[in-house]
Design an enzyme around this catalytic site. Structure first.
Site, PDB file in Angstrom:
ATOM      1  N   ASP A 133       0.820  -1.265   0.132  1.00 34.80           N
ATOM      2  CA  ASP A 133       0.237  -0.047   0.149  1.00 34.80           C
ATOM      3  C   ASP A 133       1.035   1.422   0.134  1.00 34.80           C
ATOM      4  O   ASP A 133       2.070   1.255   0.407  1.00 34.80           O
ATOM      5  CB  ASP A 133      -0.826   0.003   1.390  1.00 34.80           C
ATOM      6  CG  ASP A 133      -1.746   1.231   1.434  1.00 34.80           C
ATOM      7  OD1 ASP A 133      -2.352   1.611   0.268  1.00 34.80           O
ATOM      8  OD2 ASP A 133      -1.971   1.780   2.443  1.00 34.80           O
ATOM      9  N   ASP A 135      -0.524   5.215   0.665  1.00 32.14           N
ATOM     10  CA  ASP A 135      -0.744   6.005   1.817  1.00 32.14           C
ATOM     11  C   ASP A 135      -1.038   5.491   3.177  1.00 32.14           C
ATOM     12  O   ASP A 135      -1.493   4.354   3.366  1.00 32.14           O
ATOM     13  CB  ASP A 135      -2.009   6.937   1.268  1.00 32.14           C
ATOM     14  CG  ASP A 135      -1.681   7.811   0.105  1.00 32.14           C
ATOM     15  OD1 ASP A 135      -0.951   8.749   0.209  1.00 32.14           O
ATOM     16  OD2 ASP A 135      -2.469   7.505  -0.674  1.00 32.14           O
TER      17      ASP A 135
END
Length: 310
Positions: A133, A135
């Protein structure tokens, strides 16, 4: 009009034969062809049949045209323009996975979840893949006004407007990416928009030497307003895949492949990526990464219990 012509043609020929009352009329009774045509005149009989068939075909075409026009007239054009195609309801993923092969539900699963983001084949079939991922896992971004701490700014164009995002890198992110890219295929899988995320990744990996592939929001599955990252259609063996994400909703389809990580905001003493790098160093001993993830989770729970007891 055409149908009347077809009907009158044989009647007229019969009347003509009756007027004659000659041997031709008696010969026609022995002929297999209706219509008082002598059996000796084969070309004439062929022309009559051809004429009848042509008339029938012409009549059929005209009837089809008439009904087609009636259908267009009875269907309001406005409804065609405004309604368009009906949007089908989304098929829940759990419902599709238990559907019998060849059933309508299994067909719907294929149509609804047919992968359009499958990754290119691996150079080595034994190479493992880490989906990361972006953010709150590798970086934290904030729009205007600017925060106190940030490492760089990206200015994507979103919905026709130029926006400022102030990006703070998680401590150790550069070292972490360099370390895992040597042994693993690294794929960034983010629910962020491509316009924004691609600019951030260009700053994290300007040469493209560490990150093999990038997947954005359009590669996620939207379920009940949440973006879920489905790894089943990526062209990778799920035994050799790990997804690192701070959001539990992201790995709802394959929780056994998920490596949860605490979300990062602005803690400059954060050490999560360092612990994660050590975990991946020991993963070479496992053929199934899901087993490694399970054992790591057990160890984390034990350490947490020790801290609580102390």
């Amino acid at each position: 009009m055409v149908s009347r012509i077809v009907k009158r043609t044989p009647i007229k020929s019969i009347r003509d034969c009756r007027r004659v009352g000659s041997r031709a009329h008696s010969r026609t009774r022995r002929s297999p062809i209706k219509g008082c045509v002598p059996t000796s005149s084969a070309p004439a009989s062929s022309s009559v049949l051809a004429s009848i068939n042509k008339s029938l075909r012409s009549c059929r075409r005209r009837i089809i045209k008439v009904f087609s026009k009636l259908a267009r007239i009875t269907t309001p054009k406005s409804s065609l323009r405004k309604k368009g195609f009906k949007i089908l309801n989304k098929l829940p993923y759990e419902e599709a996975t238990v559907a019998a092969p060849g059933s309508l539900a299994s067909t719907c699963k294929f149509l609804a979840f047919e992968d359009v983001s499958a990754l290119p084949p691996l150079d080595s079939p034994t190479r493992k893949t880490i989906f990361l991922d972006l953010d709150e896992t590798l970086v934290h971004s904030k729009s205007d006004p600017p925060p106190e701490n940030f490492d760089f700014i990206v200015r994507p164009m979103i919905n026709g407007e130029r926006l400022n995002f102030y990006v703070l890198k998680r401590p150790g992110v550069d070292r972490f990416l360099r370390a895992i890219s040597q042994s693993f295929e690294v794929v960034i899988f983010t629910a962020g928009l491509k316009e924004y995320a691609s600019l951030v990744l260009d700053r994290l990996d300007p040469t493209g030497a560490m990150i093999s592939h990038r997947l954005y929001r359009d590669s996620c599955r939207e379920m009940e307003g949440k973006f879920v990252k489905d790894l089943s259609g990526m062209g990778r063996d799920l035994r050799r895949v790990v997804l690192v994400d701070d959001n539990p909703n992201a790995y709802g389809f394959q929780p056994e492949n998920a490596m949860p990580i605490a979300p990062f905001i602005d803690d400059l003493k954060d050490a999560e990526l360092g612990k994660l790098a050590k975990f991946f160093e020991g993963c070479e001993e496992f053929d199934d990464m899901r087993e490694a993830v399970r054992l790591y989770g057990l160890l984390e729970d034990e350490d947490h219990c020790k801290l609580v007891v102390q």
